[in-house]
Design a protein around this motif. Structure first.
Motif, PDB file in Angstrom:
ATOM      1  N   SER B  25      12.129  18.774   3.630  1.00 23.96           N
ATOM      2  CA  SER B  25      13.025  18.094   4.573  1.00 23.96           C
ATOM      3  C   SER B  25      12.235  17.041   5.331  1.00 23.96           C
ATOM      4  O   SER B  25      11.008  17.074   5.348  1.00 23.96           O
ATOM      5  CB  SER B  25      13.610  19.099   5.570  1.00 23.96           C
ATOM      6  N   GLY B  26      12.963  16.137   5.975  1.00 19.80           N
ATOM      7  CA  GLY B  26      12.309  15.125   6.797  1.00 19.80           C
ATOM      8  C   GLY B  26      12.362  13.757   6.162  1.00 19.80           C
ATOM      9  O   GLY B  26      13.261  13.451   5.390  1.00 19.80           O
ATOM     10  N   ARG B  27      11.319  12.957   6.486  1.00 17.95           N
ATOM     11  CA  ARG B  27      11.372  11.529   6.169  1.00 17.95           C
ATOM     12  C   ARG B  27      10.528  11.167   4.942  1.00 17.95           C
ATOM     13  O   ARG B  27       9.419  11.673   4.774  1.00 17.95           O
ATOM     14  CB  ARG B  27      10.822  10.798   7.398  1.00 17.95           C
ATOM     15  N   CYS B  28      11.049  10.280   4.114  1.00 18.99           N
ATOM     16  CA  CYS B  28      10.233   9.709   3.036  1.00 18.99           C
ATOM     17  C   CYS B  28      10.750   8.312   2.717  1.00 18.99           C
ATOM     18  O   CYS B  28      11.790   7.892   3.236  1.00 18.99           O
ATOM     19  CB  CYS B  28      10.262  10.606   1.802  1.00 18.99           C
ATOM     20  N   GLN B 128      22.718  15.162  -2.978  1.00 18.93           N
ATOM     21  CA  GLN B 128      23.296  16.010  -1.929  1.00 18.93           C
ATOM     22  C   GLN B 128      22.295  16.370  -0.852  1.00 18.93           C
ATOM     23  O   GLN B 128      22.662  16.763   0.235  1.00 18.93           O
ATOM     24  CB  GLN B 128      23.743  17.349  -2.518  1.00 18.93           C
ATOM     25  N   PHE B 129      20.997  16.298  -1.175  1.00 17.68           N
ATOM     26  CA  PHE B 129      19.965  16.703  -0.214  1.00 17.68           C
ATOM     27  C   PHE B 129      19.454  15.518   0.600  1.00 17.68           C
ATOM     28  O   PHE B 129      18.474  15.615   1.310  1.00 17.68           O
ATOM     29  CB  PHE B 129      18.800  17.391  -0.949  1.00 17.68           C
ATOM     30  N   ILE B 130      20.138  14.369   0.453  1.00 10.65           N
ATOM     31  CA  ILE B 130      19.770  13.183   1.234  1.00 10.65           C
ATOM     32  C   ILE B 130      20.793  13.014   2.352  1.00 10.65           C
ATOM     33  O   ILE B 130      21.990  12.888   2.091  1.00 10.65           O
ATOM     34  CB  ILE B 130      19.710  11.931   0.321  1.00 10.65           C
ATOM     35  N   LYS B 131      20.308  13.049   3.580  1.00  8.79           N
ATOM     36  CA  LYS B 131      21.224  13.046   4.722  1.00  8.79           C
ATOM     37  C   LYS B 131      21.335  11.687   5.391  1.00  8.79           C
ATOM     38  O   LYS B 131      22.224  11.458   6.216  1.00  8.79           O
ATOM     39  CB  LYS B 131      20.808  14.118   5.739  1.00  8.79           C
ATOM     40  N   ARG B 148      14.409   4.078   3.557  1.00  6.55           N
ATOM     41  CA  ARG B 148      13.928   5.243   4.297  1.00  6.55           C
ATOM     42  C   ARG B 148      14.983   6.326   4.149  1.00  6.55           C
ATOM     43  O   ARG B 148      16.150   6.115   4.435  1.00  6.55           O
ATOM     44  CB  ARG B 148      13.713   4.931   5.773  1.00  6.55           C
ATOM     45  N   LEU B 149      14.557   7.487   3.632  1.00  8.26           N
ATOM     46  CA  LEU B 149      15.492   8.589   3.420  1.00  8.26           C
ATOM     47  C   LEU B 149      15.195   9.728   4.383  1.00  8.26           C
ATOM     48  O   LEU B 149      14.027   9.964   4.718  1.00  8.26           O
ATOM     49  CB  LEU B 149      15.379   9.145   1.991  1.00  8.26           C
ATOM     50  N   ILE B 150      16.236  10.415   4.804  1.00  6.10           N
ATOM     51  CA  ILE B 150      16.060  11.676   5.527  1.00  6.10           C
ATOM     52  C   ILE B 150      16.555  12.782   4.596  1.00  6.10           C
ATOM     53  O   ILE B 150      17.703  12.770   4.150  1.00  6.10           O
ATOM     54  CB  ILE B 150      16.848  11.694   6.859  1.00  6.10           C
ATOM     55  N   LEU B 151      15.633  13.686   4.271  1.00  6.94           N
ATOM     56  CA  LEU B 151      15.934  14.757   3.317  1.00  6.94           C
ATOM     57  C   LEU B 151      16.256  16.054   4.038  1.00  6.94           C
ATOM     58  O   LEU B 151      15.777  16.298   5.145  1.00  6.94           O
ATOM     59  CB  LEU B 151      14.716  15.016   2.419  1.00  6.94           C
TER      60      LEU B 151
END
Lengths: 277, 159
Positions: B25-28, B128-131, B148-151
């Motif tokens: 989870s978090g940022r990538c 689905q796991f990308i918020k 920038r993705l938030i997972l």
């Protein structure tokens, strides 16, 4: 002479490219379901379930099963009693329309050297064969970059036999399968010249889950599938029995001094379909 | 199965064993061929890379009202020529698909960075796991722009 209106072709192609990207073909889905039963590795079983789930989500949300919606490779069978004006532009218009309206990824670069995205996923790659009759059949195979990058062309010796094919297929699969998103659909073309063998390897995938009508070739397909599935690469390359769902071979007469073999490693998101007008 | 949030819990990335499944989870940040080439050619960083995670991916466009289209990993080995650059800027690790060369693995080891593989070919499932998703650089590159993705709980495997 039967005349076909090209706007009909554009409409049908626009729908086809979307449908093909939004779910796995039925035959591949059922192959995944049945191979899941015989898979003994728990992680592999789990990944095979995800493949089925992925196709369901994609169809429901009308989003592509793989983000790489590929280049569009078409095989056209054009009846010699058909008149159609502007077939290639019509196919390309269909690709443009389908990819834009369907929120599919644009993945074509203008030049291998100078790159730059064409922003509408055209041009498609189109191969046409003239056949008898007054029908028009267009088959589509989506080719993603990751799997197309792992294509192989090799010139075997004209006196070599089935063992040489087996050796080439196993060596190539062992080395490259992990780059392609297994379980694979392996297409093999043998014979013709170098170019013909490569085309046949793609047509072999388009045949779907049907054995070759030539019994000797069908036996080789079966034996190759069994051997590939003993490599232990498994779904997503994380181990298991299911490294490939199918191995298909297409052949063509060749020169007395030649024995070309081409291998197309198609991925777990193998996407194909066809229209008839 | 371990759950790790990045960058906050990045230290936990380095305690994993080979073949372990985690939920990240978090940022990538997404990056692939054209953006890699651009970034290195310009030698300018459109975002601070220190302690961040790169995700080799080029998503399909989002339908109206959706966060993102389909997004799964692309082949990591194509990005190997850029590893030294990224890692020298302090990147914690990378997510992609497929094996890496021996040379790439030793560069990762040199900088104590990690590599995760995602399942290829199931991008509708993985999206689905990308918020959240925001384009932060090179919008003109289309799918190859840096996002920038938030997972939330993206399933990955250590290599």
């Amino acid at each position: 002479m039967r005349e076909i209106d090209v706007s009909l072709i554009t409409e049908k192609i626009a729908l086809l490219v979307q449908e093909v990207n939004y779910s796995l073909p039925k035959d591949i889905l059922s192959a995944i379901r049945s191979t899941k039963e015989s898979e003994t590795n728990e992680r592999a079983k789990g990944i095979l379930s995800i493949l089925i789930e992925n196709s369901r989500i994609a169809r429901e949300k009308q989003i592509p099963i793989c983000q790489d919606t590929g280049l569009c490779l078409f095989f056209v069978e054009l009846g010699e009693d058909v008149r159609v004006e502007g077939l290639y532009p019509a196919i390309n218009s269909g690709v443009r329309k389908g990819y834009t309206e369907g929120y599919l990824r644009m993945s074509m670069a203008k030049s291998p050297l100078f790159r730059e995205n064409t922003k509408d996923n055209t041009p498609a790659i189109i191969h046409t064969e003239i056949v008898s009759g007054d029908s028009l059949k267009i088959q589509l195979l989506i080719r993603g970059g990751g799997s197309e990058n792992m294509s192989l062309l090799k010139m075997l010796g004209p006196t070599e036999k089935e063992e040489a094919i087996t050796e080439a297929v196993l060596a190539h699969t062992r080395e490259k399968a992990c780059f392609v998103c297994p379980p694979l659909f392996i297409g093999i073309g043998i014979g013709g010249d170098s170019g013909k063998a490569v085309l046949l390897s793609k047509k072999a995938v388009l045949r779907g889950l049907v054995r070759n009508a030539n019994e000797r070739i069908a036996i080789l397909e079966e034996s190759l599938l069994e051997k590939v599935n003993q490599l232990g690469i498994g779904p997503a390359g994380l181990g298991g029995r299911t490294t490939a769902l199918a191995v298909n071979i297409e052949e063509y007469p060749t020169h007395i001094g030649l024995f070309p073999i081409a291998i197309t490693l198609s991925c777990c998101a193998t996407r194909y379909g066809q229209i008839e007008v | 199965m371990k759950r790790i949030i990045i960058p906050e819990e990045r230290e936990a990335l380095f305690d994993l064993v080979e073949g372990e499944e985690i939920l990240l989870s978090g940022r990538c940040y997404t990056i692939r061929d054209s953006a890699c080439k651009r970034l290195v050619a310009d030698n300018s960083l459109p975002f601070e890379m220190k302690n961040e995670m790169l995700y080799f991916a080029g998503p399909s466009p989002a339908r109206p009202g959706e966060i993102i289209g389909s997004c799964g990993p692309t082949t990591s080995s194509r990005m190997e020529p850029f590893f030294e650059f990224f890692l020298s800027k302090g990147v914690s690790g990378m997510i992609g698909k497929g094996p890496l060369s021996k040379e790439a693995i030793s560069i990762l080891a040199k900088y104590k960075a990690v590599y995760f593989v995602g399942i290829g070919g199931v991008a509708a499932y993985l999206s689905q796991f990308i918020k959240a998703s925001t384009i932060i650089a090179y919008p003109e590159l289309g799918t190859e722009a840096i996002h920038r993705l938030i997972l939330k709980d993206l399933p990955l495997y250590t290599k």
